[in-house]
Design a protein around this motif. Structure first.
Motif, short mmCIF file in Angstrom:
data_model
loop_
_atom_site.label_atom_id
_atom_site.label_comp_id
_atom_site.label_asym_id
_atom_site.label_seq_id
_atom_site.Cartn_x
_atom_site.Cartn_y
_atom_site.Cartn_z
N VAL A 60 -5.11 -9.15 0.75
CA VAL A 60 -5.03 -9.29 -0.70
C VAL A 60 -5.74 -10.57 -1.15
O VAL A 60 -6.49 -10.57 -2.11
CB VAL A 60 -3.56 -9.27 -1.19
N ALA A 61 -5.52 -11.66 -0.42
CA ALA A 61 -6.13 -12.94 -0.78
C ALA A 61 -7.65 -12.86 -0.71
O ALA A 61 -8.36 -13.39 -1.58
CB ALA A 61 -5.62 -14.06 0.13
N ASP B 278 0.57 -2.90 -4.98
CA ASP B 278 1.52 -2.23 -4.10
C ASP B 278 1.83 -3.09 -2.88
O ASP B 278 2.97 -3.16 -2.43
CB ASP B 278 0.99 -0.87 -3.64
N VAL B 279 0.79 -3.74 -2.34
CA VAL B 279 0.99 -4.63 -1.19
C VAL B 279 1.92 -5.77 -1.59
O VAL B 279 2.86 -6.10 -0.87
CB VAL B 279 -0.36 -5.17 -0.66
N VAL B 280 1.66 -6.36 -2.75
CA VAL B 280 2.50 -7.47 -3.23
C VAL B 280 3.94 -7.01 -3.40
O VAL B 280 4.87 -7.73 -3.01
CB VAL B 280 1.93 -8.06 -4.54
N ALA B 281 4.15 -5.82 -3.93
CA ALA B 281 5.51 -5.31 -4.10
C ALA B 281 6.19 -5.14 -2.74
O ALA B 281 7.37 -5.48 -2.59
CB ALA B 281 5.50 -3.98 -4.86
N GLU B 282 5.47 -4.67 -1.75
CA GLU B 282 6.04 -4.49 -0.42
C GLU B 282 6.27 -5.82 0.29
O GLU B 282 7.24 -5.97 1.04
CB GLU B 282 5.18 -3.56 0.44
N VAL B 283 5.40 -6.79 0.05
CA VAL B 283 5.62 -8.13 0.59
C VAL B 283 6.91 -8.69 0.00
O VAL B 283 7.74 -9.27 0.70
CB VAL B 283 4.42 -9.05 0.28
N TRP B 284 7.09 -8.51 -1.28
CA TRP B 284 8.29 -8.99 -1.96
C TRP B 284 9.52 -8.32 -1.35
O TRP B 284 10.52 -8.97 -1.05
CB TRP B 284 8.18 -8.71 -3.46
#
Length: 160
Positions: free
Chosen positions: A109-110, A22-28
């Protein structure tokens, strides 16, 4: 939708994201929004911002490319709803805050990544967010310089 509303929606969605995906989707989403704002300012923004705005657009694209695009489609992309910038200074301040939030979220995330590939994708996306943020800060500086160099409306008119 006006840029500030999209920025606020992105900040809230990022803050609510719990799972790494979800974090990655929001970063995108945030990087796509930075790209769209940069494109809009490069085309129709104040002339002194156009070079940096073009760089922001390119940097936002690089940030989006760090991860595989979440299957959102055009209707799911907040950036596709951008209708106007409004006041560039306020929008750039909001975008600066959003990109700061993006960097912090990516560090989280990392740090939790089990896969080395995900870790390095996060590092690349952090670099892209930092580059975008540098562009935003430079545009804010240029707007401040422009504002300081403009004469006060009352001082140009002289005494009453």
């Amino acid at each position: 939708m006006e840029a500030m509303r999209l920025i606020e929606a992105s900040r809230h969605a990022l803050a609510r994201s719990q799972e790494p995906s979800d974090v990655v989707a929001e970063v995108w989403q945030s990087q796509a929004l930075a790209q769209a704002i940069g494109s809009r300012l490069a085309i129709a923004g104040p002339p002194e911002l156009r070079g940096e705005a073009l760089g922001l657009s390119e940097g936002g694209g690089r940030g989006c490319g760090a991860f595989v695009a979440p299957g959102l489609g055009m209707e799911g992309m907040r950036a596709s709803r951008l209708t106007g910038i409004g006041r560039p200074y306020e929008v750039l301040r909001g975008l600066d805050e959003l990109l700061g939030d993006v960097g912090i979220a990516l560090v989280g995330v990392a740090m939790g990544a089990d896969d080395e590939g995900v870790y390095w994708q996060c590092m690349e996306a952090i670099d892209a967010a930092d580059e975008s943020r540098d562009r935003v800060l430079e545009m804010l500086r240029r707007l401040a310089v422009r504002e300081q160099s403009l004469p006060e409306p009352d001082s140009a008119a002289g005494p009453p």
